[in-house]
Design a protein around this motif. Structure first.
Motif, PDB file in Angstrom:
ATOM      1  N   PRO A 109       0.774  -1.093   0.097  1.00 18.10           N
ATOM      2  CA  PRO A 109       0.056  -0.168  -0.010  1.00 18.10           C
ATOM      3  C   PRO A 109       0.916   1.255  -0.151  1.00 18.10           C
ATOM      4  N   ALA A 110       1.925   0.872   0.525  1.00 18.61           N
ATOM      5  CA  ALA A 110       2.748   2.484   0.682  1.00 18.61           C
ATOM      6  C   ALA A 110       3.296   2.963  -0.658  1.00 18.61           C
ATOM      7  N   ASN A 111       3.480   1.860  -1.823  1.00 16.92           N
ATOM      8  CA  ASN A 111       3.928   2.284  -2.806  1.00 16.92           C
ATOM      9  C   ASN A 111       2.995   2.975  -3.618  1.00 16.92           C
ATOM     10  N   LEU A 112       1.588   2.548  -3.536  1.00 15.11           N
ATOM     11  CA  LEU A 112       0.562   3.393  -4.068  1.00 15.11           C
ATOM     12  C   LEU A 112       0.438   4.739  -3.434  1.00 15.11           C
ATOM     13  N   ARG A 113       0.715   5.094  -2.424  1.00 10.79           N
ATOM     14  CA  ARG A 113       0.774   6.532  -1.629  1.00 10.79           C
ATOM     15  C   ARG A 113       2.086   7.180  -2.215  1.00 10.79           C
ATOM     16  N   ARG A 114       2.970   6.450  -2.260  1.00  8.58           N
ATOM     17  CA  ARG A 114       4.275   7.467  -2.915  1.00  8.58           C
ATOM     18  C   ARG A 114       4.122   7.759  -4.334  1.00  8.58           C
ATOM     19  N   ILE A 115       3.618   6.652  -5.006  1.00  6.57           N
ATOM     20  CA  ILE A 115       3.389   7.037  -6.737  1.00  6.57           C
ATOM     21  C   ILE A 115       2.278   7.961  -6.748  1.00  6.57           C
ATOM     22  N   LEU A 116       1.226   8.181  -6.058  1.00  7.33           N
ATOM     23  CA  LEU A 116       0.160   9.115  -6.129  1.00  7.33           C
ATOM     24  C   LEU A 116       0.954  10.431  -5.635  1.00  7.33           C
ATOM     25  N   GLU A 117       1.762  10.548  -4.778  1.00  8.53           N
ATOM     26  CA  GLU A 117       2.245  11.787  -4.160  1.00  8.53           C
ATOM     27  C   GLU A 117       3.174  12.240  -5.107  1.00  8.53           C
ATOM     28  N   GLY A 151       2.209  12.572 -18.937  1.00  6.19           N
ATOM     29  CA  GLY A 151       1.402  11.322 -18.440  1.00  6.19           C
ATOM     30  C   GLY A 151       2.029  10.037 -18.971  1.00  6.19           C
ATOM     31  N   SER A 152       1.318   9.230 -19.637  1.00  3.51           N
ATOM     32  CA  SER A 152       1.662   8.054 -20.157  1.00  3.51           C
ATOM     33  C   SER A 152       0.613   7.555 -20.987  1.00  3.51           C
ATOM     34  N   ILE A 153       0.895   6.521 -21.943  1.00  5.33           N
ATOM     35  CA  ILE A 153      -0.266   5.730 -22.649  1.00  5.33           C
ATOM     36  C   ILE A 153      -0.958   4.843 -21.472  1.00  5.33           C
ATOM     37  N   LEU A 154      -0.259   4.687 -20.532  1.00  4.68           N
ATOM     38  CA  LEU A 154      -1.075   4.143 -19.372  1.00  4.68           C
ATOM     39  C   LEU A 154      -1.868   4.952 -18.480  1.00  4.68           C
ATOM     40  N   GLY A 155      -2.233   5.893 -18.796  1.00  2.97           N
ATOM     41  CA  GLY A 155      -3.139   7.135 -18.300  1.00  2.97           C
ATOM     42  C   GLY A 155      -4.068   7.051 -19.460  1.00  2.97           C
ATOM     43  N   GLU A 164      -1.118   0.709  -9.703  1.00  5.34           N
ATOM     44  CA  GLU A 164      -0.882   1.856  -9.052  1.00  5.34           C
ATOM     45  C   GLU A 164      -0.613   3.108 -10.112  1.00  5.34           C
ATOM     46  N   TYR A 165       0.414   2.827 -10.875  1.00 10.24           N
ATOM     47  CA  TYR A 165       0.865   3.707 -11.888  1.00 10.24           C
ATOM     48  C   TYR A 165      -0.225   4.180 -12.608  1.00 10.24           C
ATOM     49  N   CYS A 166      -1.129   3.253 -13.281  1.00  9.99           N
ATOM     50  CA  CYS A 166      -1.943   3.401 -14.259  1.00  9.99           C
ATOM     51  C   CYS A 166      -3.063   4.472 -13.275  1.00  9.99           C
ATOM     52  N   ALA A 167      -3.395   4.154 -12.177  1.00 10.38           N
ATOM     53  CA  ALA A 167      -4.262   5.147 -11.523  1.00 10.38           C
ATOM     54  C   ALA A 167      -3.591   6.298 -11.282  1.00 10.38           C
ATOM     55  N   ALA A 168      -2.332   6.462 -11.055  1.00 13.18           N
ATOM     56  CA  ALA A 168      -1.913   7.847 -10.931  1.00 13.18           C
ATOM     57  C   ALA A 168      -1.829   8.583 -12.347  1.00 13.18           C
ATOM     58  N   LYS A 169      -1.542   8.064 -13.593  1.00  6.41           N
ATOM     59  CA  LYS A 169      -1.362   8.539 -15.053  1.00  6.41           C
ATOM     60  C   LYS A 169      -2.743   8.747 -15.341  1.00  6.41           C
ATOM     61  N   PHE A 170      -3.885   7.861 -15.065  1.00  7.18           N
ATOM     62  CA  PHE A 170      -5.285   8.247 -15.259  1.00  7.18           C
ATOM     63  C   PHE A 170      -5.497   9.740 -14.708  1.00  7.18           C
ATOM     64  N   ALA A 171      -5.194   9.798 -13.385  1.00  9.23           N
ATOM     65  CA  ALA A 171      -5.454  11.008 -12.615  1.00  9.23           C
ATOM     66  C   ALA A 171      -4.954  12.222 -13.234  1.00  9.23           C
ATOM     67  N   LEU A 191      -0.868  21.241 -21.940  1.00 11.77           N
ATOM     68  CA  LEU A 191      -0.547  20.061 -23.053  1.00 11.77           C
ATOM     69  C   LEU A 191      -0.142  18.855 -22.075  1.00 11.77           C
ATOM     70  N   LEU A 192      -0.851  17.700 -22.523  1.00 11.36           N
ATOM     71  CA  LEU A 192      -0.756  16.409 -22.190  1.00 11.36           C
ATOM     72  C   LEU A 192       0.116  15.751 -22.816  1.00 11.36           C
ATOM     73  N   VAL A 193       1.506  15.121 -22.591  1.00 10.06           N
ATOM     74  CA  VAL A 193       2.270  14.237 -23.200  1.00 10.06           C
ATOM     75  C   VAL A 193       2.229  12.723 -22.702  1.00 10.06           C
ATOM     76  N   SER A 194       1.944  11.970 -23.561  1.00 14.46           N
ATOM     77  CA  SER A 194       1.613  10.550 -23.078  1.00 14.46           C
ATOM     78  C   SER A 194       2.610   9.453 -24.012  1.00 14.46           C
ATOM     79  N   PRO A 195       3.755   9.493 -23.318  1.00 11.95           N
ATOM     80  CA  PRO A 195       4.798   8.630 -24.025  1.00 11.95           C
ATOM     81  C   PRO A 195       4.327   7.265 -23.645  1.00 11.95           C
ATOM     82  N   GLY A 196       4.747   6.302 -24.762  1.00  9.09           N
ATOM     83  CA  GLY A 196       4.730   4.907 -24.537  1.00  9.09           C
ATOM     84  C   GLY A 196       6.060   4.483 -23.818  1.00  9.09           C
ATOM     85  N   THR A 197       6.474   2.955 -23.918  1.00  7.94           N
ATOM     86  CA  THR A 197       7.741   2.668 -23.333  1.00  7.94           C
ATOM     87  C   THR A 197       8.796   3.291 -23.864  1.00  7.94           C
ATOM     88  N   THR A 198       9.764   4.161 -22.995  1.00 11.24           N
ATOM     89  CA  THR A 198      10.761   5.040 -23.577  1.00 11.24           C
ATOM     90  C   THR A 198      12.004   4.626 -22.972  1.00 11.24           C
TER      91      THR A 198
END
Ligand code: NAP
Length: 271
Positions: A109-117, A151-155, A164-171, A191-198
């Motif tokens: 759970p701590a990783n979710l918090r940190r990623i969102l932070e 952002g990311s294509i995972l947004g 966790e990462y998808c949730a953050a990038k959707f947000a 401007l939103l930039v949504s890279p794929g794997t980089t």
């Protein structure tokens, strides 16, 4: 400046978070090439200072604000530095980000918090704190200010092992879309930039990597960060609202829009 251009980056005062490596570093180099003045943030002081003196040697006016962007004091330091050094800010680039990969059932759970932070709340709160400077830039009428959110294509599409990462990038994407019309009224572009794997250190820097990612066949690979940086600078100059700077990423997002069930079916193999 050609008629198709909304702004030039020559002389623009730009703040970039997460500039010590990867996409942020490539953005700093690209903006410097186009004549911008830069305030750069990241936690690794040495890497940042080295970049700063390299860009300074090439004639770019550059300052650093070292620290964790998830902390309010760092965000203020970044904006104060822009104000003191350049008398304001024209473009804010929220780039710093981190991820974690693994099954949701086994995730910390701590990783979710940190990623969102780092990925979401820091983006939101830095944007909020930068607003007076961006509005002052708009009022001066010298150039049109902008906020750029990486952002990311995972947004755009959630995938397994990245909840966790998808949730953050959707947000980040939701936040970006929501402020765009509000900020348009203030004379600020978004401007939103949504890279794929980089091809950056991103996958080495994650908080957790508990599975072998099936779509990542080998180390490295993916779009070069310089390509993402060039596309971002071009998009800023042309006043675009959103870019996906990879062919495969753009195709995936389009396919998901047309037939999400097909992508669900494909991804269920990995559940
Ligand atoms: N690489 C990809 O495949 C990919 C794909 C889509 C989107 N993105 C997004 O692109 C952005 C940049 O990622 P990247 O690929 O360049 O990753 P990276 O190579 O790991 O670089 C991340 C940068 O962010 C900085 N950073 C991390 N946490 C920070 C914090 N708390 N405060 C300040 N700076 C912090 C890091 O520097 P320090 O360690 O010195 O702080 C580094 O400069 C992220 O938002 C990421 O989500 C990446």
């Amino acid at each position: 400046m050609s008629l198709a251009r909304r702004r030039t980056l020559d002389g623009a005062r730009i703040a970039v978070t997460g500039a010590s490596g990867g996409i942020g570093l490539a953005l700093a180099e690209e903006f410097a090439r186009r004549g911008a003045k830069l305030v750069l943030n990241a936690r690794r002081a040495e890497a940042l200072t080295a970049l700063c003196s390299r860009l300074g040697g090439d004639g770019c006016d550059t300052a650093v604000a070292v620290g964790d962007i998830a902390e309010e004091a760092t965000r203020h330091k970044l904006l104060d530095t822009a104000n003191e050094r350049f008398g304001g800010l024209d473009i804010l680039v929220n780039n710093a980000g981190v991820g974690a990969f693994g099954r949701f059932a086994e995730a910390e759970p701590a990783n979710l918090r940190r990623i969102l932070e780092v990925d979401f709340f820091a983006t939101v709160e830095l944007t909020r704190a930068a607003l007076p400077l961006l509005q002052a830039s708009a009022k001066s009428g010298e150039r049109r200010p902008a906020v750029v959110n990486i952002g990311s294509i995972l947004g755009h599409r959630g995938i397994p092992y990245a909840a966790e990462y998808c949730a953050a990038k959707f947000a980040v994407r939701g936040f970006t879309e929501s402020i765009r019309p509000e900020f348009a009224k203030l004379g600020i572009d978004v401007l939103l930039v949504s890279p794929g794997t980089t091809d950056t250190g991103f996958f080495d820097n994650v908080l957790a990597m508990q599975v072998k990612l099936p779509w990542r066949k080998r180390e490295g690979g993916g779009t070069k960060p310089e390509v993402v940086a060039r596309a971002t600078a071009d998009a800023l100059e042309r006043g675009k609202r959103e870019i996906i700077p990879s062919f495969g990423g753009a195709a995936m997002v389009r396919l998901n829009r047309w037939c999400p069930g097909l992508i669900d079916w494909y991804l269920s193999r990995y559940g």
